[in-house]
Design an enzyme around this catalytic site. Structure first.
Site, mmCIF file in Angstrom:
data_model
loop_
_atom_site.group_PDB
_atom_site.id
_atom_site.type_symbol
_atom_site.label_atom_id
_atom_site.label_comp_id
_atom_site.label_asym_id
_atom_site.label_seq_id
_atom_site.Cartn_x
_atom_site.Cartn_y
_atom_site.Cartn_z
ATOM 1 N N GLU A 44 21.598 13.021 -27.090
ATOM 2 C CA GLU A 44 21.027 11.713 -27.389
ATOM 3 C C GLU A 44 20.866 10.975 -26.070
ATOM 4 O O GLU A 44 21.712 11.106 -25.174
ATOM 5 C CB GLU A 44 21.940 10.922 -28.328
ATOM 6 C CG GLU A 44 21.392 9.542 -28.683
ATOM 7 C CD GLU A 44 22.272 8.789 -29.685
ATOM 8 O OE1 GLU A 44 21.765 7.872 -30.345
ATOM 9 O OE2 GLU A 44 23.467 9.131 -29.810
ATOM 10 N N CYS A 230 22.278 7.027 -33.410
ATOM 11 C CA CYS A 230 21.720 5.694 -33.681
ATOM 12 C C CYS A 230 20.324 5.542 -33.095
ATOM 13 O O CYS A 230 19.527 4.728 -33.567
ATOM 14 C CB CYS A 230 22.648 4.624 -33.119
ATOM 15 S SG CYS A 230 24.277 4.575 -33.893
ATOM 16 N N ASN A 351 20.605 9.112 -40.098
ATOM 17 C CA ASN A 351 21.829 9.148 -39.300
ATOM 18 C C ASN A 351 22.734 7.993 -39.697
ATOM 19 O O ASN A 351 22.307 6.836 -39.684
ATOM 20 C CB ASN A 351 21.507 9.034 -37.810
ATOM 21 C CG ASN A 351 22.759 8.895 -36.962
ATOM 22 O OD1 ASN A 351 23.459 9.867 -36.716
ATOM 23 N ND2 ASN A 351 23.063 7.676 -36.517
ATOM 24 N N GLU A 352 23.972 8.317 -40.077
ATOM 25 C CA GLU A 352 24.971 7.309 -40.460
ATOM 26 C C GLU A 352 24.389 6.317 -41.459
ATOM 27 O O GLU A 352 24.563 5.098 -41.322
ATOM 28 C CB GLU A 352 25.537 6.614 -39.219
ATOM 29 C CG GLU A 352 26.351 7.572 -38.347
ATOM 30 C CD GLU A 352 27.051 6.900 -37.172
ATOM 31 O OE1 GLU A 352 26.870 5.674 -36.978
ATOM 32 O OE2 GLU A 352 27.776 7.596 -36.434
#
Length: 800
Positions: A44, A230, A351-352
């Site tokens: 990332e 994120c 994601n999350e």
């Protein structure tokens, strides 16, 4: 000294030492096959891991597209000259800004300077590839310099009124660690410049830094997750990562602000990602946005009736990776230089993310993608919490909706990882598989020290042993550029010219390069039998409560009884306003974590009975047991999480974890409840109004050693991994269930005198694995050093 130490660490005769433990290995009792993609990496762009890091581009803000278009640039104007940002006739719509320079006479000049990320590191006589898109008429002096010393200087003539790409090479005459790159124009000119680039010579495919790629290659990653994190979500949907912006010629890619507070050039985009996966022989595991921005930061949701655009992006990505060249996106892949498909098998959706909003959108992705690409394995995002009611609800939903793989993220302290090495022993073998897309141990100060690596290694023994459930796992974050950090700890640290691996890096490497093919049964004995012992207690959280008639007994006699009829204090308070009033014990504060303790720390195998009533507040009751001190205890949280669930929690050094999930439960105000807790060894039974709510065995205990054993068919090696996270050596007798011939044993160990030890640029191998060969017998004794991770590769192949 290291070599001498290796000699003494070798296996020794069983008649020399008394042993602390015995490790029995049953070669005929096979466990699950080990996932070939178990140990992977997650890339990332955080901590300038890609722009300013992995990406070989040295110029910062090469296209003037940042909010401040001159960020990273210094402009020196002398005389009748001007340098301004314009966007009237750009290279393309995705790259609108450029620098327009006008010089009116020979006495005037303009100098553009860029130091990249704290200066360029130059190597003598290496070729640095300079390129620029330009239009107009001018001569550019391209200079690499520092403190008045010029290391390279080349003149480039611009001679076209249309945008054109110019390239040349610079060869520094000497080495320099913090050079500056400049373009000087000192003659009458009208010229426009864009995409000003300088590519490092030490580059794989002129895309990525060789040294960083080599660090990844040494891990032999089974998979590569990308691009987030994120980062995928963005701080709003406009800021979300869109893969189509990241392919094609770099001059047409869209520079974009990312969630971590800086800009991405997308010089390393999805095509380069697939190329790197191919280079490393890693399974690509891309993640696409689910139509939801970062929920942790306050989500923006794409309306369900407008979700088609996001779903189509996912379909097009699969086609780009796998489609024939006759398809729209397969053809784009070929145009970008890769005719052969990339063989994508996995795709993460979100994601999350969590809750009904995510689940509804995931179902749409699932239905559409599976209809067209039934073989693609979709990965369902878990919330950022790795336990608790939100996590439990996500797992329940995944089990009932045909989810193939769930993505768990775990950032936890040292104590949690040691206590949860067996986390996946109890996972449903018929439920979804698990990818741990992000995990890392956060010790005090979030240091990258040996203590963190030991905790991760202990946890990884459980991942490997449960590889029939856990199919992929990756540490996060991967990279950190010193001085440009947003997050610690990280696996690999670097600057302009140097790189080092942390102790966690070397633990990952030890596991990923020694996985084995199948688990072999192994057991350490004696293992301490867990017995819950300690004081009892009562409490509340943002709630006023009353308690009456507390009785604590050990099934033979009453240890403590108080009906609070007398004003005699049988408790010790820890926070809160506690008093006896009208025959009840009241706690009247609305603050958090109010407690009162009863009894002795050596109490074991006891039962607590008490009546409780909520007077006001947002939650229910807390009943403590096994209390050693304020940081180490058990607690039945009845009506916790805003009076919605019941859970048994365990605190180790202040880090709380939930034992065996949660159950929905609400406590009514002004109603008396009968509470009973029974403790027997490691077993905990919790009753509310005589109804059994929890029946739990606490397997979340520390172990003297953490170990896993596997077998490698090709080499004929039995591979034993042992983690000793404690401050004492452990002497272990290792024995097999039958006679075997151990031809030789290769031992790999990482250790240090202190678990606070770290690596650095000055001492990059301060905590570093070493290896040696021995020829032990069966059985044999091995001394596992304090603070160590050890791998024994014991060869039993007669052909070796």
């Amino acid at each position: 000294m290291r070599r001498l130490f290796c000699f003494f660490a070798i296996a020794v005769s069983i008649f020399v030492f008394s042993v602390d433990y015995e490790l029995f290995i049953d070669l005929d009792r096979k466990g699950p096959q080990i996932s070939p993609a178990l140990y992977g990496i997650f890339i990332e762009d955080i901590n300038h891991g890609i722009d300013g890091g992995l990406y070989s581009e040295l110029v910062r803000n090469r296209s003037f597209e940042h909010t401040n278009p001159l960020e990273g640039w210094l402009i020196n104007i002398e005389g009748q000259a001007n340098a301004v940002i314009e966007s009237v006739d750009p290279i393309g719509e995705q790259n609108k800004n450029y620098m327009k320079i006008s010089i009116r006479d020979e006495k005037s000049k303009v100098i553009l300077s860029n130091a990249g990320y704290d200066g360029f590191s130059l190597e003598k006589n290496k070729n640095y590839l300079f390129s620029v898109f330009a239009k107009g008429r001018s001569k550019l002096n391209i200079i690499l310099h520092n403190a008045g010393i010029i290391y390279a200087n080349v003149c480039l003539e611009i001679d076209s009124n249309n945008w054109r790409k110019y390239e040349l090479e610079l060869f520094p005459a000497e080495k320099c660690e913090n050079a500056v790159f400049s373009i000087e124009i000192n003659e009458p000119s009208d010229v426009s410049l864009d995409m000003i680039s300088l590519i490092s010579p030490n580059s794989w495919n002129k895309i990525m830094r060789n040294d960083l790629v080599e660090m990844l290659q040494n891990l032999q990653p089974g998979f590569m997750r990308f691009p987030g994190g994120c980062l995928v979500e963005g701080y709003n949907l406009e800021n979300a990562y869109r893969w189509k912006d990241t392919i094609g010629p770099v001059e047409y890619r869209k520079t974009k602000a990312n969630l971590w507070g800086y800009y991405q050039s997308y010089g390393v985009g999805f095509h380069e990602y697939f190329l790197l996966c191919e280079h490393l022989s890693s399974e690509p595991v891309p993640v696409v946005n689910a139509g939801i921005s970062c929920q942790v930061r306050g989500a923006q949701f794409c309306p369900v009736d407008q979700i088609d655009e996001w779903v189509q992006d996912a379909l097009d990505l699969i086609e780009y990776a796998n489609g024939s060249t006759s398809t729209v996106w397969g053809n784009k892949r070929m145009i970008n230089g890769h005719e052969k498909p990339f063989n994508l098998k996995y795709l993460g959706i979100g994601n999350e993310n969590w809750g009904e909003e995510y689940q509804n959108r995931f179902k749409i992705f699932q239905q559409v993608i599976k209809e067209k690409y039934p073989d693609i394995k979709l990965i369902f995002s878990c919330p950022p919490e790795y336990e608790g009611p939100i996590f439990d609800e996500a797992i329940t939903w995944a089990k009932s909706n045909g989810i193939q793989i769930i993505d768990e993220h775990i950032y936890a302290p040292f104590e949690w990882f040691l206590a949860n090495a067996d986390r996946y022993d109890s996972y449903d073998r018929n439920g979804p598989k698990v990818m741990i897309g992000e995990y890392a141990c956060h010790v005090s100060g979030r240091r990258n020290n040996l203590q963190a690596a030991l905790a991760e290694a202990a946890f990884m023994t459980g991942l490997e042993r449960n590889s029939d459930v856990v199919v992929m796992a990756s540490y996060a974050p991967l990279f950190n550029r010193v001085g440009w950090s947003q997050w610690t700890p990280d696996l690999i640290w670097f600057d302009a010219s140097r790189v080092y691996g942390t102790p966690s890096y070397y633990v990952q490497k030890m596991f990923s390069t020694n996985p084995g093919d199948v688990i072999i049964y192994s057991i350490l004995s004696p293992e301490d039998q867990p017995i819950i012992s300690g004081m009892a207690g009562l409490g509340s959280w943002k709630t006023q409560v009353e308690f009456d008639h507390i009785k604590i007994s050990n099934f033979e006699k009453i240890l403590l009884y108080d009906d609070f009829a007398k004003n005699e204090k049988t408790w010790q308070s820890y926070r809160g306003i506690w008093k006896i009033d009208n025959g009840v014990l009241k706690q009247t504060s609305l603050g958090e974590d109010r407690r009162a303790y009863f009894g002795e720390k050596n109490w074991t195998d006891y039962a607590i009975e008490v009546r409780a009533r909520k007077i006001s507040g947002t939650e229910g009751f807390l009943v403590f047991f096994g209390v050693k001190d304020d940081q180490n205890y058990y607690c039945w949280n009845i009506g916790g999480w805003n009076n919605s669930i019941s859970a048994v929690q365990k605190s180790i050094n202040g880090e709380k974890m939930i034992l065996a999930g949660t159950k929905p439960l609400k406590i009514d105000t002004n109603k008396w409840y009968d509470i009973r807790i029974e403790l027997n060894g490691e077993n905990i039974k919790c009753y509310l109004n005589r109804q059994l709510i929890h029946d739990i065995n606490d397997f979340y205990q520390y172990k003297p050693l953490y170990q896993v054993c596997s077998y490698d068919y090709e080499s004929g090696d039995i591979i034993l991994k042992v983690v000793n996270p404690w401050p004492n050596d452990k002497t272990v007798k290792i024995e097999f269930n039958r006679k075997i011939n151990l031809h030789h044993t290769r031992t790999i160990t990482i250790t240090s005198n202190s678990y606070a030890d770290e690596n650095s640029f000055i001492a990059p191998e301060n905590v570093f694995p070493y290896a040696f060969i021995s020829e032990p017998e069966n059985p044999f004794i091995y001394i596992f050093k304090k603070y160590s991770v050890t791998i024994l590769r014991m060869n039993v192949n007669d052909n070796q």
